[in-house]
Design a protein around this motif. Structure first.
Motif, PDB file in Angstrom:
ATOM      1  N   SER A 147      11.403   4.506 -12.733  1.00  0.00           N
ATOM      2  CA  SER A 147      10.700   3.221 -12.634  1.00  0.00           C
ATOM      3  C   SER A 147      10.907   2.604 -11.256  1.00  0.00           C
ATOM      4  O   SER A 147      11.988   2.736 -10.662  1.00  0.00           O
ATOM      5  CB  SER A 147      11.201   2.232 -13.690  1.00  0.00           C
ATOM      6  N   ILE A 148       9.880   1.936 -10.778  1.00  0.00           N
ATOM      7  CA  ILE A 148       9.970   1.140  -9.561  1.00  0.00           C
ATOM      8  C   ILE A 148       9.504  -0.271  -9.886  1.00  0.00           C
ATOM      9  O   ILE A 148       8.420  -0.464 -10.455  1.00  0.00           O
ATOM     10  CB  ILE A 148       9.105   1.712  -8.421  1.00  0.00           C
ATOM     11  N   ILE A 149      10.319  -1.240  -9.540  1.00  0.00           N
ATOM     12  CA  ILE A 149       9.939  -2.649  -9.689  1.00  0.00           C
ATOM     13  C   ILE A 149       9.717  -3.220  -8.297  1.00  0.00           C
ATOM     14  O   ILE A 149      10.617  -3.207  -7.460  1.00  0.00           O
ATOM     15  CB  ILE A 149      11.007  -3.448 -10.444  1.00  0.00           C
ATOM     16  N   TRP A 150       8.516  -3.701  -8.075  1.00  0.00           N
ATOM     17  CA  TRP A 150       8.142  -4.248  -6.780  1.00  0.00           C
ATOM     18  C   TRP A 150       8.355  -5.765  -6.780  1.00  0.00           C
ATOM     19  O   TRP A 150       7.518  -6.506  -7.286  1.00  0.00           O
ATOM     20  CB  TRP A 150       6.693  -3.902  -6.458  1.00  0.00           C
ATOM     21  N   ALA A 151       9.475  -6.217  -6.229  1.00  0.00           N
ATOM     22  CA  ALA A 151       9.748  -7.648  -6.094  1.00  0.00           C
ATOM     23  C   ALA A 151       9.319  -8.070  -4.695  1.00  0.00           C
ATOM     24  O   ALA A 151      10.127  -8.490  -3.866  1.00  0.00           O
ATOM     25  CB  ALA A 151      11.231  -7.926  -6.334  1.00  0.00           C
ATOM     26  N   THR A 152       8.031  -7.929  -4.453  1.00  0.00           N
ATOM     27  CA  THR A 152       7.487  -8.012  -3.099  1.00  0.00           C
ATOM     28  C   THR A 152       6.560  -9.198  -2.903  1.00  0.00           C
ATOM     29  O   THR A 152       5.727  -9.205  -1.987  1.00  0.00           O
ATOM     30  CB  THR A 152       6.749  -6.706  -2.759  1.00  0.00           C
ATOM     31  N   ARG A 157      10.408   2.195   3.530  1.00  0.00           N
ATOM     32  CA  ARG A 157       9.463   2.494   4.613  1.00  0.00           C
ATOM     33  C   ARG A 157       8.247   3.275   4.122  1.00  0.00           C
ATOM     34  O   ARG A 157       7.110   2.944   4.459  1.00  0.00           O
ATOM     35  CB  ARG A 157      10.181   3.270   5.720  1.00  0.00           C
ATOM     36  N   SER A 158       8.461   4.324   3.319  1.00  0.00           N
ATOM     37  CA  SER A 158       7.332   5.161   2.905  1.00  0.00           C
ATOM     38  C   SER A 158       7.749   6.068   1.756  1.00  0.00           C
ATOM     39  O   SER A 158       8.934   6.230   1.458  1.00  0.00           O
ATOM     40  CB  SER A 158       6.831   6.010   4.076  1.00  0.00           C
ATOM     41  N   PHE A 159       6.735   6.671   1.120  1.00  0.00           N
ATOM     42  CA  PHE A 159       6.935   7.681   0.082  1.00  0.00           C
ATOM     43  C   PHE A 159       6.189   8.933   0.507  1.00  0.00           C
ATOM     44  O   PHE A 159       5.065   8.859   1.004  1.00  0.00           O
ATOM     45  CB  PHE A 159       6.399   7.193  -1.262  1.00  0.00           C
ATOM     46  N   ALA A 195       0.814  -1.220   0.000  1.00  0.00           N
ATOM     47  CA  ALA A 195       0.000   0.000   0.000  1.00  0.00           C
ATOM     48  C   ALA A 195       0.843   1.264   0.000  1.00  0.00           C
ATOM     49  O   ALA A 195       0.329   2.349  -0.311  1.00  0.00           O
ATOM     50  CB  ALA A 195      -0.933  -0.010   1.215  1.00  0.00           C
ATOM     51  N   ILE A 196       2.123   1.169   0.346  1.00  0.00           N
ATOM     52  CA  ILE A 196       2.967   2.371   0.374  1.00  0.00           C
ATOM     53  C   ILE A 196       3.337   2.851  -1.019  1.00  0.00           C
ATOM     54  O   ILE A 196       3.914   3.943  -1.170  1.00  0.00           O
ATOM     55  CB  ILE A 196       4.260   2.122   1.173  1.00  0.00           C
ATOM     56  N   ALA A 197       3.031   2.082  -2.057  1.00  0.00           N
ATOM     57  CA  ALA A 197       3.378   2.486  -3.423  1.00  0.00           C
ATOM     58  C   ALA A 197       2.809   3.871  -3.722  1.00  0.00           C
ATOM     59  O   ALA A 197       1.625   4.129  -3.484  1.00  0.00           O
ATOM     60  CB  ALA A 197       2.854   1.473  -4.424  1.00  0.00           C
ATOM     61  N   PRO A 198       3.619   4.785  -4.237  1.00  0.00           N
ATOM     62  CA  PRO A 198       3.148   6.158  -4.458  1.00  0.00           C
ATOM     63  C   PRO A 198       2.190   6.271  -5.639  1.00  0.00           C
ATOM     64  O   PRO A 198       2.337   5.568  -6.636  1.00  0.00           O
ATOM     65  CB  PRO A 198       4.449   6.921  -4.737  1.00  0.00           C
ATOM     66  N   ALA A 199       1.226   7.144  -5.515  1.00  0.00           N
ATOM     67  CA  ALA A 199       0.310   7.438  -6.622  1.00  0.00           C
ATOM     68  C   ALA A 199       0.917   8.576  -7.438  1.00  0.00           C
ATOM     69  O   ALA A 199       0.552   9.741  -7.286  1.00  0.00           O
ATOM     70  CB  ALA A 199      -1.062   7.813  -6.085  1.00  0.00           C
TER      71      ALA A 199
END
Length: 421
Positions: free
Chosen positions: A339-344, A265-267, A144-148
């Motif tokens: 770019s952000i790659i979420w390997a989560t 941690r956060s954006f 959920a911390i992914a920035p809009a």
């Protein structure tokens, strides 16, 4: 399959490694069954992975017992296409009754009669048993911390294919398990500046004293460990079969040019904030690495194995600047991160399975894959019966146990159908 209702003894949902293994063992017991796959056999190996992916284990280990890889040697690492082709060939070899292009959309228990009603994209089935062989990697998870922020291209590692897919600019990779590490390495080699956010992880050696780490975990009993240590279910493993197989070393990645950071941690307002835990996470990974070397040395001495000494394996490279002076904040625009790659990781998705088989947390309740809901089975989940349950060879052995259970149940039911009674 026609639109009319069809009856079958056992339905297997999914034709990846779990579904193919399940079909083999059911056939050995003479259990009539059908395997439904919404796409192609082993589809996720083909289209749910990046282009250059190879298996993380050598070909002698990452396979089923009754078929070897035809095109590569036992110590090589199969490409994703070779792995998918392997399961297609295996399904052909065992004559698995697989129907592709059919999605299971709903399963409910029948009232007043045995079994389940199964709705699919191609009609309805009446089945006595359901084996859920969809595995654990069903729904990619982006936290959920992914920035809009429309200026950023954000994708999950499941949707990453190659560096050319991303717009020009630098990349933040969040997650340093096998996927995140290999993607970060590939992007850096392609000329991108990469920021790699590193959390808690295990970091085994690729090989030690002439043996692959898969072999060491085998002889040390780790793959067959049946009791999970608390808090260890979802610890990521940083290991790679890329470039012929090599030990993942975060310090070497940093000296190569990858900028390591702590856990994301956060954006806030275009700035990403990292936890101050990079050194701790790297230290724990080193501890895991060295503990396996210690266990391997003790095993070799205890059993009199004549294996070559490898003192250089214990040499830890010097700490890079990003480790001694960690980055705590990063202005994405200023750093030209586009770019952000979420390997989560992934979550399971069993919304279609509308039976009493789950706990309050939504996880399946089972013992070695045998669900609390009679007639429902799970296969391919982590720690289904042992540490190796979600791996290729592990799922084959778990499928055998479930097939044995189904065959026993069928014998009890057949007793009262016997004309001699």
């Amino acid at each position: 399959m026609t639109v009319q209702t069809t009856s079958i003894d056992t339905l297997v949902v999914g034709a990846g490694q779990a579904g193919v293994a399940m079909s083999e063992h059911l056939s050995k017991h003479g259990v009539p069954h059908l395997v439904l796959e919404r796409s192609r056999i082993a589809e996720r190996w083909r289209t749910g992975r990046w282009d250059s992916l190879v298996a993380n284990g050598p070909a002698w280990h990452d396979r089923f017992p009754n078929l070897t890889f035809a095109e590569i040697g036992p110590d090589s690492f199969a490409s994703k296409e070779q792995v998918a082709d392997y399961f297609v060939e295996y399904a052909r070899k065992i004559e698995a009754p697989i129907r592709t292009g059919v999605e299971v959309t709903k399963v409910v228990r029948n009232q007043g009669r045995p079994g389940f009603t199964v709705e699919t994209s191609d009609g309805t089935l009446e089945v006595l048993r359901v084996v859920v062989a969809t595995g654990a990697f069903q729904r990619p998870v982006i936290p959920a911390i992914a920035p809009a922020d429309e200026r950023l291209t954000q994708i999950h590692s499941a949707d990453y294919r190659n560096p050319g897919q991303l717009p020009p600019g630098n990349v933040l990779v969040v997650g340093a398990g096998s996927s995140g590490v290999q993607i970060a390495d590939e992007l850096q080699r392609a000329g991108r500046q990469v920021y790699l956010s590193v959390g808690a992880h295990d970091r085994p050696p690729r090989g030690y004293r002439g043996r692959d780490f898969c072999w060491w975990l085998g002889v040390l009993g780790e793959w067959d460990a049946e009791i999970m240590r608390p808090g260890r279910e979802h610890v990521t493993i940083a290991v790679s079969g890329a470039h012929g197989g090599h030990t993942v070393d975060f310090r070497r990645l940093a000296h190569q040019g990858v900028m390591l950071t702590g856990l994301t941690r956060s954006f806030e307002a275009g700035v990403v904030h990292f936890q101050d835990d990079l050194a701790e996470n790297i230290a724990r990974g080193d501890e895991n690495y060295l503990s396996l070397l210690d266990a391997a040395d003790a095993y070799a001495a205890r059993n009199g194995l004549d294996l070559p000494e490898e003192p250089e394996a214990r040499v830890i490279p010097p700490d890079p600047a990003c480790l001694t002076n960690p980055l705590r904040d990063l202005d994405l625009a200023q750093a030209n991160v586009t770019s952000i790659i979420w390997a989560t990781g992934y979550a399971v998705d069993f919304r279609w399975l509308q039976v009493d088989a789950f706990g309050e947390n939504g996880k399946p309740k089972h013992q070695r894959g045998v669900s609390q809901e009679p007639g429902v089975y799970f296969l391919g989940l982590p720690w289904l019966s042992r540490r190796g349950s979600s791996f290729i060879w592990g799922v084959w052995h778990d499928a055998r146990h479930i097939a044995d259970h189904i065959a026993t149940q069928r014998k009890y039911l057949a007793y009262y159908d016997s004309p001699t009674i």
